[in-house]
Design a protein around this motif. Structure first.
Motif, PDB file in Angstrom:
ATOM      1  N   ALA A  73       0.829  -1.211   0.000  1.00  9.37           N
ATOM      2  CA  ALA A  73       0.000   0.000   0.000  1.00  9.37           C
ATOM      3  C   ALA A  73       0.860   1.257   0.000  1.00  9.37           C
ATOM      4  O   ALA A  73       0.567   2.230  -0.712  1.00  9.37           O
ATOM      5  CB  ALA A  73      -0.930  -0.009   1.210  1.00  9.37           C
ATOM      6  N   LYS A  74       1.915   1.243   0.774  1.00 13.97           N
ATOM      7  CA  LYS A  74       2.816   2.395   0.830  1.00 13.97           C
ATOM      8  C   LYS A  74       3.559   2.571  -0.485  1.00 13.97           C
ATOM      9  O   LYS A  74       3.661   3.679  -1.024  1.00 13.97           O
ATOM     10  CB  LYS A  74       3.812   2.213   1.974  1.00 13.97           C
ATOM     11  N   GLU A  75       4.058   1.452  -1.019  1.00 13.76           N
ATOM     12  CA  GLU A  75       4.838   1.500  -2.259  1.00 13.76           C
ATOM     13  C   GLU A  75       4.012   1.995  -3.437  1.00 13.76           C
ATOM     14  O   GLU A  75       4.474   2.799  -4.247  1.00 13.76           O
ATOM     15  CB  GLU A  75       5.388   0.108  -2.560  1.00 13.76           C
ATOM     16  N   LYS A  76       2.763   1.519  -3.542  1.00 11.02           N
ATOM     17  CA  LYS A  76       1.908   1.900  -4.672  1.00 11.02           C
ATOM     18  C   LYS A  76       1.063   3.139  -4.373  1.00 11.02           C
ATOM     19  O   LYS A  76       0.361   3.626  -5.264  1.00 11.02           O
ATOM     20  CB  LYS A  76       0.982   0.742  -5.044  1.00 11.02           C
ATOM     21  N   ASN A  77       1.117   3.615  -3.132  1.00 12.90           N
ATOM     22  CA  ASN A  77       0.275   4.734  -2.699  1.00 12.90           C
ATOM     23  C   ASN A  77      -1.180   4.464  -3.051  1.00 12.90           C
ATOM     24  O   ASN A  77      -1.887   5.291  -3.624  1.00 12.90           O
ATOM     25  CB  ASN A  77       0.734   6.055  -3.329  1.00 12.90           C
ATOM     26  N   ALA A  78      -1.616   3.256  -2.693  1.00 18.36           N
ATOM     27  CA  ALA A  78      -2.982   2.816  -2.971  1.00 18.36           C
ATOM     28  C   ALA A  78      -3.426   1.893  -1.852  1.00 18.36           C
ATOM     29  O   ALA A  78      -2.616   1.174  -1.262  1.00 18.36           O
ATOM     30  CB  ALA A  78      -3.054   2.078  -4.306  1.00 18.36           C
ATOM     31  N   ALA A  79      -4.710   1.896  -1.554  1.00 21.69           N
ATOM     32  CA  ALA A  79      -5.235   0.924  -0.592  1.00 21.69           C
ATOM     33  C   ALA A  79      -5.227  -0.457  -1.235  1.00 21.69           C
ATOM     34  O   ALA A  79      -5.278  -0.587  -2.462  1.00 21.69           O
ATOM     35  CB  ALA A  79      -6.649   1.302  -0.174  1.00 21.69           C
ATOM     36  N   ILE A  80      -5.150  -1.486  -0.400  1.00 19.17           N
ATOM     37  CA  ILE A  80      -5.185  -2.863  -0.892  1.00 19.17           C
ATOM     38  C   ILE A  80      -6.129  -3.677  -0.013  1.00 19.17           C
ATOM     39  O   ILE A  80      -6.166  -3.482   1.210  1.00 19.17           O
ATOM     40  CB  ILE A  80      -3.772  -3.476  -0.936  1.00 19.17           C
ATOM     41  N   VAL A  81      -6.893  -4.568  -0.637  1.00 24.10           N
ATOM     42  CA  VAL A  81      -7.890  -5.342   0.097  1.00 24.10           C
ATOM     43  C   VAL A  81      -7.914  -6.779  -0.406  1.00 24.10           C
ATOM     44  O   VAL A  81      -7.719  -7.041  -1.594  1.00 24.10           O
ATOM     45  CB  VAL A  81      -9.293  -4.695  -0.016  1.00 24.10           C
TER      46      VAL A  81
END
Length: 257
Positions: A73-81
């Motif tokens: 999530a930090k690396e892609k600057n996106a939430a992950i679920v």
């Protein structure tokens, strides 16, 4: 309020009961996403497949995977679920984790355990919804078998997105297609379903059919292949649809106790 939500749906095979190998595989798949996305969605039990032998796994694997999700999530600057097997206080859960880019973790325990496979005998069922706000969208998070129970997903709080992660096999895939579309229409919301592909150790075949539907049941994306699907949801389009067609205002008034 953000007007758009860019989502990547990772439709993939899963290596049976091999968390390390699956994390490596998904790291590679996610790294291949070149454009900017806001949310990455993985299937149900994405580190193991839909196994009924959670005791075969190290109890620490759940926390290792959550830390991995935080790193992604930090690396892609996106939430992950996605959902995984999680051990807590001597019990096992089919637990969905939603991880924000800032590392914040929220979770949902699958409400409807799949009795046909004996999931109810191995995993403790949850009893609370997880409906969260992310980038201007209110998202209701569910797991697989929950899809068959419309009262549990009933839109009484005006959520914008209903999201299911799954291991839904080929013999019942028509039900998956039909119910995803129905949940979108009846709740006047976007409905997302992310399924796996390939075969598991029990010989069950999975053919994907990951898809996204809008509030009127229009299919926005669909696939039967191993691939990453990308779609952009529009909050303005949803608001305008609900303003024009006020079906939610006529819903039956009752509450579950």
């Amino acid at each position: 309020m953000k007007n758009e939500l860019r989502i990547a749906l990772v439709q993939s095979p899963i290596i049976w009961e091999q968390p390390t190998s699956n994390r490596k595989y998904f790291s590679s798949k996610i790294a291949s996403i070149k454009g900017k996305v806001d949310l990455i969605v993985l299937p149900e039990m994405f580190t193991t497949g839909f196994t009924m032998t959670p005791e075969n796994l190290d109890v620490k694997e759940g926390d290792v995977t959550v830390e991995w999700m935080q790193d992604i999530a930090k690396e892609k600057n996106a939430a992950i679920v996605g959902s995984i097997i999680y051990s807590e206080n001597g019990a096992y859960f089919n637990r969905l984790f939603f991880v924000n880019p800032n590392g914040e973790v929220r979770h949902y325990n699958k409400r409807h355990t799949f009795t046909l496979a004996g999931e109810n005998e191995k995993y403790q069922a949850g009893n609370k919804h997880l409906i969260l706000d992310y980038m201007g969208f209110k998202i209701n998070l569910m797991i697989c078998y929950d899809l068959r129970f419309p009262v549990w997903s009933r839109n009484t709080v005006d959520y914008d997105v209903l999201l299911y992660v799954a291991n839904w096999p080929k013999p019942r895939i028509e039900a998956w297609d039909t119910l995803l579309k129905a949940r979108a229409i009846e709740n006047m919301s976007y409905c997302i379903g992310v399924n796996r592909v390939g075969k598991d150790e029990k010989g069950l075949e999975y053919v994907g059919h990951s898809a996204v539907y809008d509030a009127l049941g229009k299919q926005l994306v669909f696939s039967e292949e191993e691939e990453i699907l990308e779609v952009t949801l529009s909050k303005a389009h949803l608001v305008e649809t609900r303003k024009k067609l006020r079906f939610l205002e006529d819903r039956d008034q009752f509450n579950l106790e």
